[in-house]
Design a protein around this motif. Structure first.
Motif, PDB file in Angstrom:
ATOM      1  N   ASP A 301       0.842  -1.196   0.000  1.00  0.00           N
ATOM      2  CA  ASP A 301       0.000   0.000   0.000  1.00  0.00           C
ATOM      3  C   ASP A 301       0.882   1.252   0.000  1.00  0.00           C
ATOM      4  OD1 ASP A 301      -2.165   1.833   0.537  1.00  0.00           O
ATOM      5  OD2 ASP A 301      -1.497   1.809   2.614  1.00  0.00           O
ATOM      6  N   LEU A 302       0.663   2.139  -0.968  1.00  0.00           N
ATOM      7  CA  LEU A 302       1.507   3.321  -1.129  1.00  0.00           C
ATOM      8  C   LEU A 302       1.425   4.249   0.077  1.00  0.00           C
ATOM      9  CD1 LEU A 302       3.429   4.965  -2.886  1.00  0.00           C
ATOM     10  CD2 LEU A 302       1.438   5.979  -4.015  1.00  0.00           C
ATOM     11  N   TYR A 303       0.265   4.344   0.700  1.00  0.00           N
ATOM     12  CA  TYR A 303       0.112   5.221   1.855  1.00  0.00           C
ATOM     13  C   TYR A 303       1.055   4.795   2.988  1.00  0.00           C
ATOM     14  CZ  TYR A 303      -1.892   7.436   5.977  1.00  0.00           C
ATOM     15  OH  TYR A 303      -2.065   8.145   7.145  1.00  0.00           O
ATOM     16  N   HIS A 304       1.095   3.474   3.263  1.00  0.00           N
ATOM     17  CA  HIS A 304       1.976   2.990   4.320  1.00  0.00           C
ATOM     18  C   HIS A 304       3.444   3.164   3.932  1.00  0.00           C
ATOM     19  CE1 HIS A 304      -1.716   1.071   5.804  1.00  0.00           C
ATOM     20  NE2 HIS A 304      -1.101   1.032   6.969  1.00  0.00           N
ATOM     21  N   ARG A 329       9.828  15.182  -0.034  1.00  0.00           N
ATOM     22  CA  ARG A 329       9.168  15.220  -1.347  1.00  0.00           C
ATOM     23  C   ARG A 329       9.925  14.474  -2.438  1.00  0.00           C
ATOM     24  NH1 ARG A 329       7.288  21.494  -0.831  1.00  0.00           N
ATOM     25  NH2 ARG A 329       5.304  21.121   0.245  1.00  0.00           N
ATOM     26  N   PRO A 330      11.218  14.737  -2.647  1.00  0.00           N
ATOM     27  CA  PRO A 330      11.919  13.999  -3.712  1.00  0.00           C
ATOM     28  C   PRO A 330      11.978  12.497  -3.454  1.00  0.00           C
ATOM     29  CG  PRO A 330      13.469  15.302  -2.407  1.00  0.00           C
ATOM     30  CD  PRO A 330      12.107  15.737  -2.014  1.00  0.00           C
ATOM     31  N   LEU A 331      12.043  12.108  -2.185  1.00  0.00           N
ATOM     32  CA  LEU A 331      12.079  10.677  -1.855  1.00  0.00           C
ATOM     33  C   LEU A 331      10.720  10.019  -2.116  1.00  0.00           C
ATOM     34  CD1 LEU A 331      14.157  10.796   1.447  1.00  0.00           C
ATOM     35  CD2 LEU A 331      14.956  10.297  -0.862  1.00  0.00           C
ATOM     36  N   LEU A 332       9.646  10.740  -1.831  1.00  0.00           N
ATOM     37  CA  LEU A 332       8.301  10.212  -2.132  1.00  0.00           C
ATOM     38  C   LEU A 332       8.124  10.013  -3.626  1.00  0.00           C
ATOM     39  CD1 LEU A 332       6.095  12.389   0.266  1.00  0.00           C
ATOM     40  CD2 LEU A 332       6.744  10.002   0.560  1.00  0.00           C
ATOM     41  N   LYS A 333       8.664  10.918  -4.413  1.00  0.00           N
ATOM     42  CA  LYS A 333       8.588  10.787  -5.872  1.00  0.00           C
ATOM     43  C   LYS A 333       9.376   9.566  -6.341  1.00  0.00           C
ATOM     44  CE  LYS A 333       9.017  13.365 -10.201  1.00  0.00           C
ATOM     45  NZ  LYS A 333       9.503  12.205 -10.944  1.00  0.00           N
ATOM     46  N   LYS A 339      11.850   3.694  -7.710  1.00  0.00           N
ATOM     47  CA  LYS A 339      13.285   3.858  -7.437  1.00  0.00           C
ATOM     48  C   LYS A 339      13.550   3.666  -5.943  1.00  0.00           C
ATOM     49  CE  LYS A 339      13.860   7.008 -11.354  1.00  0.00           C
ATOM     50  NZ  LYS A 339      14.206   8.378 -11.803  1.00  0.00           N
ATOM     51  N   THR A 340      13.003   2.588  -5.427  1.00  0.00           N
ATOM     52  CA  THR A 340      13.130   2.304  -3.998  1.00  0.00           C
ATOM     53  C   THR A 340      14.589   2.086  -3.605  1.00  0.00           C
ATOM     54  OG1 THR A 340      10.942   1.257  -4.093  1.00  0.00           O
ATOM     55  CG2 THR A 340      12.258   0.843  -2.133  1.00  0.00           C
ATOM     56  N   ASP A 341      15.386   1.505  -4.521  1.00  0.00           N
ATOM     57  CA  ASP A 341      16.807   1.281  -4.219  1.00  0.00           C
ATOM     58  C   ASP A 341      17.511   2.587  -3.863  1.00  0.00           C
ATOM     59  OD1 ASP A 341      16.927  -1.462  -4.454  1.00  0.00           O
ATOM     60  OD2 ASP A 341      17.140  -1.390  -6.630  1.00  0.00           O
ATOM     61  N   LYS A 342      17.186   3.645  -4.586  1.00  0.00           N
ATOM     62  CA  LYS A 342      17.806   4.947  -4.314  1.00  0.00           C
ATOM     63  C   LYS A 342      17.383   5.477  -2.945  1.00  0.00           C
ATOM     64  CE  LYS A 342      18.501   6.510  -9.066  1.00  0.00           C
ATOM     65  NZ  LYS A 342      18.294   7.620 -10.037  1.00  0.00           N
ATOM     66  N   VAL A 343      16.127   5.238  -2.586  1.00  0.00           N
ATOM     67  CA  VAL A 343      15.652   5.675  -1.274  1.00  0.00           C
ATOM     68  C   VAL A 343      16.379   4.904  -0.178  1.00  0.00           C
ATOM     69  CG1 VAL A 343      13.639   5.831   0.235  1.00  0.00           C
ATOM     70  CG2 VAL A 343      13.400   6.314  -2.199  1.00  0.00           C
TER      71      VAL A 343
END
Length: 447
Positions: A301-304, A329-333, A339-343
């Motif tokens: 779920d994107l919200y979680h 904000r940039p991390l949410l994008k 691009k979860t690896d970058k986060v």
């Protein structure tokens, strides 16, 4: 005074409008309706043969003219019927009661039983007692309604078990056939807490013995619908699901998944080209999905997913500050862009700069959460397919159920809350006719 005269007097009185006319007609015709029901009911009973309703063998030791008072929607009606013994089944019975759809030892008609089940399924019996008196003119005590709803909920449990067993043998309800081929089936799963009165009256005794009384327990919930049943409405294009099935049970994860699998079959699981399961990341959910829906695509779920990043931002820069918003904000994008690896890399770098233990723990939890669910965070494809990215549908179901079962001062038993939950799921999932076949008449009129 006949009805015409009563209506004449109402029409002559100042301040009496259409509501007074309607109320006069309703109250004045209760007696006539009661006579008609009693006559038709007795005729049906007289025409019922003295045979066992289960094995159809003739009854012996027959006693005739056994009278019973039945509470019907418009008053009370007398019923006289045959009583006899079935040697094959080794039990006494009233064949007419069975033919009329009267439950054993019940003094309420099927329609009154349905009204009790519907009302108590939606609100506490004390409130239902007052509302049903005003709306329908029926005087039913809260205890009678509560007992009636309990019995109907237990009947619903039994009927549901039969339906699921039938599906296992390939016997599907009409709604589970002739569904569109190649559809996308969306499944969402969650859980909520409910308060029960375990060891009621023994709280102090347990505490003195060093035990903590258990009060809160998990209700496992799920919902399913076809993607085509999801549309948008309003200026902001808010998503609306026009038809879905829900499940909710206190009897454990396996029981919930069994119910959810059955409802998924009714929504086209056997014909689905794509099955999408959306959840909040709880390990028990993914384990259960792997067992019941092994081919399903799992999505976090994107919200979680966003909430974990916000927790880090608020911890580092302060809750709801501009710095927190600028950082996140940039991390949410990047999360939305797959691009979860970058986060994860950004969080790992951040961790090396932290000295505060509390902040470090928040980052650790987020890193673990994203690492465990990285394969489930593919939102670009979801966007292209116009599929939901969040589990809002099941969150909404939980909130709606909580409005009934988590009111102030309410304590349940497992037997009681399971009955209420089953009534609600039967109503929403269009299984109501299994309990009350007479509702088919309303369906025919509406068509």
């Amino acid at each position: 005074m006949d009805l015409t005269q009563r209506l004449g007097h109402v029409g002559e009185r100042t301040g009496c409008g259409l509501g007074h006319i309607e109320e006069t007609v309703r109250q004045s015709t209760f007696a006539i309706q009661c006579q008609l029901v009693e006559k038709a009911m007795q005729s049906k009973a007289d025409a019922t043969p003295a045979v066992c309703p289960h094995c159809l063998e003739p009854l012996i030791k027959i006693t005739r003219a056994v009278q019973k008072t039945i509470r019907i929607f418009c008053g009370e009606a007398k019923l006289t019927r045959v009583h006899g013994y079935c040697s094959g089944c080794d039990q006494w019975c009233f064949p007419a009661d069975f033919a009329l759809g009267l439950m054993e030892n019940s003094t309420a008609s099927p329609l009154v039983q349905e009204i009790s089940a519907l009302m108590v399924g939606k609100m506490p019996a004390a409130q239902a007692e007052e509302i049903i008196q005003r709306v329908a003119g029926i005087s039913l005590s809260r205890s009678t309604m509560a007992r009636g709803a309990q019995r109907q909920g237990e009947r619903a449990n039994n009927e549901y078990s039969k339906m699921i067993e039938g599906a296992g043998r390939g016997i599907m309800p009409k709604r589970g056939v002739d569904l569109p081929k190649g559809c996308t089936l969306v499944i969402q799963i969650d859980a909520m807490n409910i308060r029960e009165r375990d060891d009621w009256g023994k709280t102090e005794e347990l505490r003195k013995a060093g035990q903590t009384p258990e009060r809160w327990h998990w209700v496992y919930t799920g919902t399913c619908f076809r993607l085509e049943q999801r549309c948008t409405t309003g200026g902001k294009q808010r998503a609306v699901i026009v038809e879905k099935s829900i499940v909710a049970t206190r009897l454990g994860i396996d029981e919930m998944m069994k119910h959810l699998h059955f409802e998924a079959l009714l929504h086209g699981l056997a014909y689905a080209k794509r099955v999408l399961v959306i959840a909040d990341g709880a390990v028990w959910i993914w384990n259960a999905v792997k067992d019941r829906f092994p081919e399903a695509i799992q999505q976090l779920d994107l919200y979680h997913a966003n909430a974990y990043l916000w927790a880090v931002a608020n911890e580092i820069h302060g809750k709801d500050t501009d710095k927190a918003r600028q950082w996140v904000r940039p991390l949410l994008k990047q999360i939305r862009d797959d691009k979860t690896d970058k986060v994860i890399t950004r969080l790992e770098e951040l961790k090396t700069t932290l000295s505060d233990g509390k902040t470090s723990n928040v980052v650790d939890r987020t890193l673990t959460y994203y690492t465990n669910n990285k394969a489930r965070m593919k939102y670009v494809e979801t966007e292209k397919r116009n599929e939901p990215k969040g589990s809002g549908a099941i969150e909404s179901v939980c909130r709606q159920l909580q409005c009934r079962v988590k009111r102030c001062g309410q304590f349940w038993s497992t037997r009681g809350d399971e009955a209420i939950l089953r009534l609600e799921t039967f109503w929403r999932n269009k299984h109501w006719e299994k309990l009350f076949p007479h509702t088919q008449l309303t369906s025919l009129q509406n068509n």
